[in-house]
Design a protein around this motif. Structure first.
Motif, PDB file in Angstrom:
ATOM      1  N   THR A 141       4.493   3.496  11.433  1.00  0.00           N
ATOM      2  CA  THR A 141       3.069   3.140  11.399  1.00  0.00           C
ATOM      3  C   THR A 141       2.742   2.117  10.316  1.00  0.00           C
ATOM      4  OG1 THR A 141       2.625   4.962   9.865  1.00  0.00           O
ATOM      5  CG2 THR A 141       2.413   5.444  12.228  1.00  0.00           C
ATOM      6  N   GLY A 142       3.756   1.652   9.597  1.00  0.00           N
ATOM      7  CA  GLY A 142       3.485   0.728   8.495  1.00  0.00           C
ATOM      8  C   GLY A 142       2.702   1.397   7.370  1.00  0.00           C
ATOM      9  N   GLY A 143       2.726   2.714   7.349  1.00  0.00           N
ATOM     10  CA  GLY A 143       2.031   3.435   6.268  1.00  0.00           C
ATOM     11  C   GLY A 143       0.552   3.633   6.524  1.00  0.00           C
ATOM     12  N   ASN A 144       0.136   3.349   7.760  1.00  0.00           N
ATOM     13  CA  ASN A 144      -1.267   3.581   8.124  1.00  0.00           C
ATOM     14  C   ASN A 144      -1.303   4.558   9.291  1.00  0.00           C
ATOM     15  OD1 ASN A 144      -2.753   1.729   6.341  1.00  0.00           O
ATOM     16  ND2 ASN A 144      -1.480   0.190   7.363  1.00  0.00           N
ATOM     17  N   ALA A 145      -1.517   5.827   8.990  1.00  0.00           N
ATOM     18  CA  ALA A 145      -1.380   6.838  10.037  1.00  0.00           C
ATOM     19  C   ALA A 145      -2.452   7.901   9.937  1.00  0.00           C
ATOM     20  CB  ALA A 145       0.007   7.489   9.935  1.00  0.00           C
TER      21      ALA A 145
ATOM     22  N   ALA B  86       0.819  -1.205   0.000  1.00  0.00           N
ATOM     23  CA  ALA B  86       0.000   0.000   0.000  1.00  0.00           C
ATOM     24  C   ALA B  86       0.851   1.252   0.000  1.00  0.00           C
ATOM     25  CB  ALA B  86      -0.918  -0.003   1.218  1.00  0.00           C
ATOM     26  N   CYS B  87       2.039   1.170   0.547  1.00  0.00           N
ATOM     27  CA  CYS B  87       2.824   2.381   0.724  1.00  0.00           C
ATOM     28  C   CYS B  87       4.310   2.054   0.683  1.00  0.00           C
ATOM     29  CB  CYS B  87       2.473   3.022   2.060  1.00  0.00           C
ATOM     30  SG  CYS B  87       3.507   4.440   2.427  1.00  0.00           S
TER      31      CYS B  87
ATOM     32  N   ASN C 121      -3.032   7.974  15.580  1.00  0.00           N
ATOM     33  CA  ASN C 121      -1.953   7.070  16.015  1.00  0.00           C
ATOM     34  C   ASN C 121      -0.580   7.656  15.692  1.00  0.00           C
ATOM     35  OD1 ASN C 121      -2.137   6.811  13.252  1.00  0.00           O
ATOM     36  ND2 ASN C 121      -1.622   4.637  13.239  1.00  0.00           N
ATOM     37  N   ALA C 122      -0.541   8.947  15.329  1.00  0.00           N
ATOM     38  CA  ALA C 122       0.752   9.515  14.929  1.00  0.00           C
ATOM     39  C   ALA C 122       0.748  11.024  15.157  1.00  0.00           C
ATOM     40  CB  ALA C 122       1.009   9.216  13.449  1.00  0.00           C
TER      41      ALA C 122
ATOM     42  N   GLY D  50      -2.717   5.380   2.971  1.00  0.00           N
ATOM     43  CA  GLY D  50      -3.127   5.204   4.369  1.00  0.00           C
ATOM     44  C   GLY D  50      -2.618   6.282   5.310  1.00  0.00           C
ATOM     45  N   MET D  51      -1.941   7.297   4.784  1.00  0.00           N
ATOM     46  CA  MET D  51      -1.400   8.336   5.678  1.00  0.00           C
ATOM     47  C   MET D  51      -2.159   9.642   5.458  1.00  0.00           C
ATOM     48  SD  MET D  51       2.677   7.520   5.600  1.00  0.00           S
ATOM     49  CE  MET D  51       3.109   8.512   7.043  1.00  0.00           C
TER      50      MET D  51
END
Ligand code: AHR
Length: 363
Positions: free
Chosen positions: A199-203, A43-44, A264-265, A233-234
């Motif tokens: 964040t694994g690209g989820n933020a 995804a990122c 979460n960030a 996802g960011m």
């Protein structure tokens, strides 16, 4: 934000992306990628990207051919207009300037504007009236340009330190000799990569901005925004000025965490605001580095210690030790050397991988 596949691959190439290992956060720690990690990476690209490092040195920078001249002398009276002394970064910068001036045997008059732009304008005017050989200015915002022009009109050479001014008003190489600074856009990009890794690209991100109108606030935002645009996802859910101070960083975070409990960030434009944010996260009963990842800029000793403690994920260095470069430029200018109108510092990134080793070097 939409994924543009070509954009993702372009980012991967620009970043020199490898399957970088991550020692904490949402990506894998160097072993085989889990299905979740692979999904995030798909995804990122940023989630597994390496630190992009310093931007290539700019080429074809014009030289300062029309600024007021500086006579070559054995010793000088110089002046330094500092915009604030309310954080370790500013104190380290002033100390570096003073130590270098002292080591050269130069007299230096220092003013402190107390984070008040109207006062800094008055400070610069009173320094101009004292007719120093060279005037160093750390401008609070880009709107300080007219008073830089006033210094040039009084035939005083100016070197800008750590922040830019509006160059449509104060012309580089004419109204000032040069600006020595970090590359703030690149700092924002490097911070974005660290945030993606955390964040694994989820933020869902809260952004704590520096002083409105200052070049680091403008450009750290620009670089970060440009980079996370590559990640579906960011997303920045709230962005607010916290004036580069710890108190405001804490207050703004407390308010924004109530309005956005699912974040979460947190991306803070400097360490002081990040340290305030960490206090607010803890006060809200959440765990920094687990529930909410924080990434910032500067690399203060307290921030590097916070990385070791697991509270801060990463800090992109912005080195405040300007004394050696500032006085070197001054001497070379006096000697008649062609000085480029922009001089960019090189910086590192502090992460869990190097924080212990670098702690002693941090300011
Ligand atoms: O201009 C540099 C920035 O200004 C630093 O990041 C910050 O801490 C300071 O106040």
């Amino acid at each position: 934000m939409k994924i543009h596949k070509t954009g993702v691959w372009a980012a991967a190439i620009v970043l020199g992306m490898g399957l970088a290992s991550c020692s904490q956060g949402g990506t894998s720690g160097g072993g085989a990628a889990s299905p979740a990690d692979s999904a995030a990476a798909a995804a990122c690209a940023l989630a597994t990207a390496e630190d992009p490092g310093n931007a290539p040195a700019p080429t074809n920078v014009p030289t300062a051919d029309n600024a007021p001249a500086l006579e070559q002398k054995d010793t000088y009276n110089v002046a330094f207009s500092q915009n604030a002394s309310n954080n370790p970064w500013r104190l380290a910068e002033t100390a570096s300037m003073q130590e270098t001036a002292d080591s050269l045997g130069y007299q230096m008059t220092v003013t402190d504007a107390n984070n008040d732009q109207a006062k800094q304008i008055q400070d610069v005017r009173s320094l101009i009236a004292q007719n120093p050989d060279m005037l160093f200015i750390a401008p609070m915002t880009e709107q300080m340009a007219p008073v830089v022009v006033e210094a040039a009109e009084a035939d005083i050479p100016v070197v800008l330190l750590d922040r830019q001014v509006d160059e449509s008003v104060a012309i580089p190489g004419t109204h000032f000799v040069t600006v020595i600074s970090s590359d703030f856009v690149q700092e924002g990009k490097r911070a974005a990569v660290q945030m993606a890794r955390a964040t694994g690209g989820n933020a869902k991100i809260i952004e704590l901005e520096g002083t409105t109108g200052s070049s680091p606030a403008n450009d750290r935002k620009k670089g970060f925004d440009e980079m996370i645009a590559e990640c579906d996802g960011m997303e920045i859910v709230a962005s607010q000025d916290a004036d580069f101070t710890r108190n405001k960083g804490q207050q703004v975070t407390e308010t924004l965490l109530q309005a956005h409990p699912d974040v979460n960030a947190i991306y803070a434009h400097n360490d002081e605001m990040a340290l305030g944010a960490i206090a607010a996260i803890k006060a809200a009963g959440k765990v920094p580095g687990e529930d909410i990842f924080v990434v910032s800029v500067d690399g203060s000793k307290e921030a590097v210690q916070a990385i070791i403690d697991g509270d801060l994920y990463a800090s992109v260095q912005c080195n405040p030790e300007f004394g050696p470069a500032a006085f070197d430029v001054m001497q070379r200018y006096a000697a008649g050397e062609a000085i480029p109108t922009a001089i960019i510092n090189e910086d590192i990134v502090y992460t869990a991988d190097n924080a212990e080793a670098e702690l002693a070097n941090a300011f």
